[in-house]
Design a protein around this motif. Structure first.
Motif, PDB file in Angstrom:
ATOM      1  N   MET A 185      63.662  16.460  72.747  1.00 63.06           N
ATOM      2  CA  MET A 185      64.518  16.336  73.844  1.00 63.06           C
ATOM      3  C   MET A 185      64.104  16.277  75.247  1.00 63.06           C
ATOM      4  SD  MET A 185      67.839  18.830  74.493  1.00 63.06           S
ATOM      5  CE  MET A 185      69.090  18.027  73.347  1.00 63.06           C
ATOM      6  N   ASN A 186      64.402  15.365  75.977  1.00 68.99           N
ATOM      7  CA  ASN A 186      63.672  14.856  77.205  1.00 68.99           C
ATOM      8  C   ASN A 186      63.894  16.179  78.536  1.00 68.99           C
ATOM      9  OD1 ASN A 186      62.719  13.967  79.626  1.00 68.99           O
ATOM     10  ND2 ASN A 186      63.055  11.857  79.162  1.00 68.99           N
ATOM     11  N   TRP A 187      63.229  17.018  78.705  1.00 69.66           N
ATOM     12  CA  TRP A 187      63.802  17.989  79.792  1.00 69.66           C
ATOM     13  C   TRP A 187      63.959  17.482  81.088  1.00 69.66           C
ATOM     14  CZ3 TRP A 187      65.700  23.012  79.963  1.00 69.66           C
ATOM     15  CH2 TRP A 187      65.588  23.543  78.474  1.00 69.66           C
ATOM     16  N   GLU A 188      63.170  16.129  81.457  1.00 67.10           N
ATOM     17  CA  GLU A 188      63.329  15.443  82.916  1.00 67.10           C
ATOM     18  C   GLU A 188      64.752  15.053  82.794  1.00 67.10           C
ATOM     19  OE1 GLU A 188      61.411  14.611  86.306  1.00 67.10           O
ATOM     20  OE2 GLU A 188      60.300  15.530  84.706  1.00 67.10           O
ATOM     21  N   LYS A 189      65.320  14.527  81.901  1.00 67.09           N
ATOM     22  CA  LYS A 189      66.711  14.250  81.721  1.00 67.09           C
ATOM     23  C   LYS A 189      67.706  15.362  81.733  1.00 67.09           C
ATOM     24  CE  LYS A 189      66.587   9.805  81.639  1.00 67.09           C
ATOM     25  NZ  LYS A 189      67.298   8.966  82.615  1.00 67.09           N
ATOM     26  N   ARG A 199      75.207  20.564  72.859  1.00 76.21           N
ATOM     27  CA  ARG A 199      75.150  21.300  74.122  1.00 76.21           C
ATOM     28  C   ARG A 199      73.930  21.031  74.815  1.00 76.21           C
ATOM     29  NH1 ARG A 199      76.861  27.304  72.736  1.00 76.21           N
ATOM     30  NH2 ARG A 199      78.843  27.343  72.876  1.00 76.21           N
ATOM     31  N   HIS A 200      73.990  21.187  76.232  1.00 75.77           N
ATOM     32  CA  HIS A 200      72.817  21.103  76.968  1.00 75.77           C
ATOM     33  C   HIS A 200      72.179  22.703  76.625  1.00 75.77           C
ATOM     34  CE1 HIS A 200      70.307  21.813  80.523  1.00 75.77           C
ATOM     35  NE2 HIS A 200      70.618  20.628  80.866  1.00 75.77           N
ATOM     36  N   PRO A 201      70.803  22.757  76.322  1.00 71.62           N
ATOM     37  CA  PRO A 201      70.382  23.985  76.161  1.00 71.62           C
ATOM     38  C   PRO A 201      70.685  25.206  76.927  1.00 71.62           C
ATOM     39  CG  PRO A 201      68.730  22.138  75.813  1.00 71.62           C
ATOM     40  CD  PRO A 201      69.946  21.710  76.389  1.00 71.62           C
ATOM     41  N   LEU A 202      70.648  25.008  78.309  1.00 75.10           N
ATOM     42  CA  LEU A 202      70.934  26.039  79.009  1.00 75.10           C
ATOM     43  C   LEU A 202      72.407  26.557  79.067  1.00 75.10           C
ATOM     44  CD1 LEU A 202      68.988  24.887  82.337  1.00 75.10           C
ATOM     45  CD2 LEU A 202      68.229  26.220  80.600  1.00 75.10           C
ATOM     46  N   LYS A 213      64.910  36.089  73.828  1.00 71.78           N
ATOM     47  CA  LYS A 213      63.899  35.948  72.777  1.00 71.78           C
ATOM     48  C   LYS A 213      64.488  35.037  71.663  1.00 71.78           C
ATOM     49  CE  LYS A 213      62.378  38.483  68.702  1.00 71.78           C
ATOM     50  NZ  LYS A 213      62.453  39.920  68.039  1.00 71.78           N
ATOM     51  N   ASN A 214      65.660  34.958  71.229  1.00 72.29           N
ATOM     52  CA  ASN A 214      66.446  34.177  70.500  1.00 72.29           C
ATOM     53  C   ASN A 214      66.323  32.524  71.000  1.00 72.29           C
ATOM     54  OD1 ASN A 214      66.921  35.849  68.413  1.00 72.29           O
ATOM     55  ND2 ASN A 214      69.112  36.364  69.104  1.00 72.29           N
ATOM     56  N   PHE A 215      66.561  32.337  72.412  1.00 69.08           N
ATOM     57  CA  PHE A 215      66.368  31.207  73.054  1.00 69.08           C
ATOM     58  C   PHE A 215      65.117  30.530  72.746  1.00 69.08           C
ATOM     59  CE2 PHE A 215      65.703  28.061  76.302  1.00 69.08           C
ATOM     60  CZ  PHE A 215      66.854  27.436  76.190  1.00 69.08           C
ATOM     61  N   GLU A 216      64.046  31.470  73.105  1.00 65.50           N
ATOM     62  CA  GLU A 216      62.546  30.962  72.958  1.00 65.50           C
ATOM     63  C   GLU A 216      62.252  30.461  71.420  1.00 65.50           C
ATOM     64  OE1 GLU A 216      61.012  33.566  76.809  1.00 65.50           O
ATOM     65  OE2 GLU A 216      60.677  34.104  74.638  1.00 65.50           O
ATOM     66  N   VAL A 217      62.611  31.349  70.578  1.00 67.74           N
ATOM     67  CA  VAL A 217      62.336  31.191  69.231  1.00 67.74           C
ATOM     68  C   VAL A 217      62.990  30.073  68.429  1.00 67.74           C
ATOM     69  CG1 VAL A 217      62.599  32.226  66.803  1.00 67.74           C
ATOM     70  CG2 VAL A 217      61.726  33.917  68.865  1.00 67.74           C
ATOM     71  N   ASN A 218      64.112  29.766  69.046  1.00 67.51           N
ATOM     72  CA  ASN A 218      65.147  28.868  68.340  1.00 67.51           C
ATOM     73  C   ASN A 218      65.142  27.554  69.298  1.00 67.51           C
ATOM     74  OD1 ASN A 218      66.344  30.274  66.020  1.00 67.51           O
ATOM     75  ND2 ASN A 218      66.641  31.748  67.366  1.00 67.51           N
ATOM     76  N   LEU A 219      64.182  27.184  70.174  1.00 66.87           N
ATOM     77  CA  LEU A 219      64.168  26.194  71.160  1.00 66.87           C
ATOM     78  C   LEU A 219      64.353  24.807  70.304  1.00 66.87           C
ATOM     79  CD1 LEU A 219      64.828  25.332  73.860  1.00 66.87           C
ATOM     80  CD2 LEU A 219      62.392  25.452  74.298  1.00 66.87           C
ATOM     81  N   SER A 220      63.561  24.631  69.667  1.00 67.93           N
ATOM     82  CA  SER A 220      63.435  23.672  68.843  1.00 67.93           C
ATOM     83  C   SER A 220      64.679  23.171  68.165  1.00 67.93           C
ATOM     84  CB  SER A 220      62.399  23.391  67.751  1.00 67.93           C
ATOM     85  OG  SER A 220      61.059  23.560  68.298  1.00 67.93           O
ATOM     86  N   ILE A 228      67.578  24.460  69.086  1.00 66.36           N
ATOM     87  CA  ILE A 228      68.698  24.369  70.188  1.00 66.36           C
ATOM     88  C   ILE A 228      68.459  22.716  70.546  1.00 66.36           C
ATOM     89  CG2 ILE A 228      69.087  24.816  72.227  1.00 66.36           C
ATOM     90  CD1 ILE A 228      68.499  27.762  71.718  1.00 66.36           C
ATOM     91  N   GLU A 229      67.365  22.195  70.956  1.00 62.26           N
ATOM     92  CA  GLU A 229      67.209  20.798  71.512  1.00 62.26           C
ATOM     93  C   GLU A 229      67.413  19.750  70.429  1.00 62.26           C
ATOM     94  OE1 GLU A 229      63.196  21.511  73.908  1.00 62.26           O
ATOM     95  OE2 GLU A 229      63.070  20.990  72.041  1.00 62.26           O
ATOM     96  N   THR A 230      68.033  20.045  69.198  1.00 64.47           N
ATOM     97  CA  THR A 230      68.035  19.071  68.332  1.00 64.47           C
ATOM     98  C   THR A 230      69.719  19.440  67.739  1.00 64.47           C
ATOM     99  OG1 THR A 230      67.073  20.267  66.335  1.00 64.47           O
ATOM    100  CG2 THR A 230      66.021  18.431  67.734  1.00 64.47           C
ATOM    101  N   GLY A 231      70.346  20.311  68.223  1.00 64.50           N
ATOM    102  CA  GLY A 231      71.776  20.864  67.702  1.00 64.50           C
ATOM    103  C   GLY A 231      71.801  21.296  66.628  1.00 64.50           C
ATOM    104  N   GLY A 232      70.656  21.801  66.317  1.00 63.28           N
ATOM    105  CA  GLY A 232      70.594  22.650  64.992  1.00 63.28           C
ATOM    106  C   GLY A 232      70.873  24.345  64.818  1.00 63.28           C
ATOM    107  N   TYR A 233      71.011  24.724  66.356  1.00 66.08           N
ATOM    108  CA  TYR A 233      71.218  25.952  66.358  1.00 66.08           C
ATOM    109  C   TYR A 233      72.767  26.543  66.318  1.00 66.08           C
ATOM    110  CZ  TYR A 233      70.523  30.878  68.001  1.00 66.08           C
ATOM    111  OH  TYR A 233      70.481  32.506  67.956  1.00 66.08           O
TER     112      TYR A 233
END
Length: 464
Positions: A1-5, A241-244, A324-331, A333-338
């Motif tokens: 996921m492109n955080w610049e975007k 979703r947008h991660p934020l 903590k859960n956001f950081e651990v699961n960020l990958s 979250i970024e791919t829609g898998g959380y």
């Protein structure tokens, strides 16, 4: 996921922010636009849990949203303190601290901006109203003898049958806060994308977190597609979703669970002993809760102070858990898998689950809440009855009077959307879909007290 975007600071309408004396970045500018919007001000008299209360200590939608904003900002700051996260994003620390916490702050403040009067029950009233109303109507694809004819397709009907404050909020932000064009507050793509809790308009699926509800109306699909494209939120054919958004959701849940708990105590629905017995065995807060409750040095003086400090400890614990859960699961979250809420992902403590049980056992069963929600049913249903009857009346005099009563900003937004200008800017020239839209836009934007007073006036129950 492109955080610049994902941190895209462009807007639906190209920004004219060129004042060299304005040192704010675009997300800080978003905050100013939100703070000064009429829709935000109206939230001061919209129900959080207790409708039409005269108790100033009990939360409204506005005070709730301000608290969510505070917690959301804390979540954003704590996230940006993580060096690994900053490296992953590839942003300068100074810039990042002025971007991510600010975006989260913005979306937390507006997360309930589309909610109708009388809380979430107001959404239910609107949904059920149209279920009954449409059952008595005839449509081009569903003809019925001796019934009112409406030119609405199935997708448009689906929107009214599944009315949701989140979807209405996107409409408020992008169109209804109209000045001179159909772009509303014209917020940044990043703010709008992160606001959209349910990037979904086709179907409801309880098994997928972003499809639990309808988050986009038929009328905003073009804007939605633009927002999603600009922030690159498509994974294959699926919009995620947008991660934020996960941080906003966590801040909202943290605040309504803890503050509903405190409001319930203030309303006398339970005592300190009940709360202590609910919380005393939760591992992460057990020692601190016990120390507050026992209070051997008489530091807290009284029970209300103890309840407030219970709340402080709970919020601190849930904030740590969410980050903590956001950081651990960020990958994921970024791919829609959380597929969980951040504060629900807690097998050890189950703190959120216990707080929900307090609300379910003691607050949502409170007789006065249910009584006033029934009042909300009568008010919202009555307003929809009168305005639909007037707007679709065969006598032009009734239609003219309805037009005079509906907010000019609501009407102008609909006219702008449909390119109706000058003498063509009339309710009669709107499609049946947009006639219903202006009615729902008007009613859902009302405060609790205004809705009650307005209903009593147009129903003849009072004159002044």
């Amino acid at each position: 996921m492109n955080w610049e975007k994902l941190l895209n600071n462009n807007r639906l309408r190209q920004s004219n922010r060129k004042n060299p004396e304005d040192a704010r970045n675009d997300f800080e500018s978003d905050f100013g636009r939100i703070i000064f919007s009429p829709a935000l001000r109206r939230m001061h008299d919209k129900t959080q849990v207790f409708p039409l209360t005269t108790d100033d200590n009990i939360h409204s939608r506005l005070t709730h949203s301000m608290e969510v904003m505070s917690v959301g900002y804390s979540l954003g700051v704590q996230l940006c303190e993580n060096e690994e996260f900053r490296t992953r994003i590839g942003r300068d620390k100074y810039d990042l601290f002025r971007e991510i916490p600010m975006i989260v702050k913005n979306i937390c403040l507006i997360h309930d901006i589309g909610n109708p009067p009388f809380g979430h029950f107001g959404e239910t009233v609107i949904q059920n109203y149209f279920k009954d109303f449409f059952s008595k109507c005839s449509f081009p694809d569903k003809k019925q003898k001796n019934s009112q004819k409406l030119d609405l397709n199935e997708e448009q009907r689906f929107e009214f049958l599944n009315f949701d404050g989140n979807a209405q909020g996107l409409r408020v932000l992008t169109k209804l806060q109209i000045l001179n064009d159909a772009f509303g507050l014209n917020l940044t793509f990043a703010t709008l994308a992160a606001y959209i809790k349910y990037p979904n308009y086709e179907k409801i699926n309880d098994k997928i977190i972003e499809q639990h509800k309808i988050g986009i109306f038929y009328s905003e699909r073009e804007y939605f597609e633009k927002i999603i494209s600009e922030c690159e939120l498509k994974v294959g054919d699926r919009v995620i979703r947008h991660p934020l958004c996960y941080l906003m959701e966590a801040a909202d849940s943290i605040c309504y669970l803890t503050m509903d708990m405190e409001d319930g105590y203030n309303m006398g629905l339970y005592d300190l002993n009940y709360l202590y017995n609910k919380l005393k065995d939760i591992p992460s807060i057990k020692e601190k809760i016990e120390k507050i409750y026992q209070d051997p040095e008489n530091y807290y003086k009284n029970d209300i102070t103890k309840v407030v400090n219970f709340r402080i400890q709970i919020i601190q614990q849930l904030v740590v858990l969410a980050v903590k859960n956001f950081e651990v699961n960020l990958s994921l979250i970024e791919t829609g898998g959380y597929n969980k809420e951040l504060i629900e992902d807690d097998e050890t403590n189950k703190l959120a689950e216990i707080l929900r049980s307090v609300c379910k056992e003691k607050i949502f069963t409170y007789r006065d809440i249910n009584s006033l929600e029934i009042t909300g049913h009568s008010v919202i249903g009555g307003l929809l009855d009168y305005y639909i009857k007037f707007v679709f009346h065969t006598d032009k005099k009734y239609r003219k009077r309805a037009s005079a009563l509906i907010s000019n900003s609501i009407l102008n937004a609909a006219f702008e959307e449909n390119n109706l200008i000058g003498n063509d800017a009339k309710i009669d020239n709107l499609s049946d879909y947009y006639k219903l839209k202006i009615i729902v836009d008007f009613v859902s934007g009302m405060t609790d007290q205004y809705a009650l007073n307005h209903y009593q006036k147009i129903s003849g129950q009072k004159i002044n």
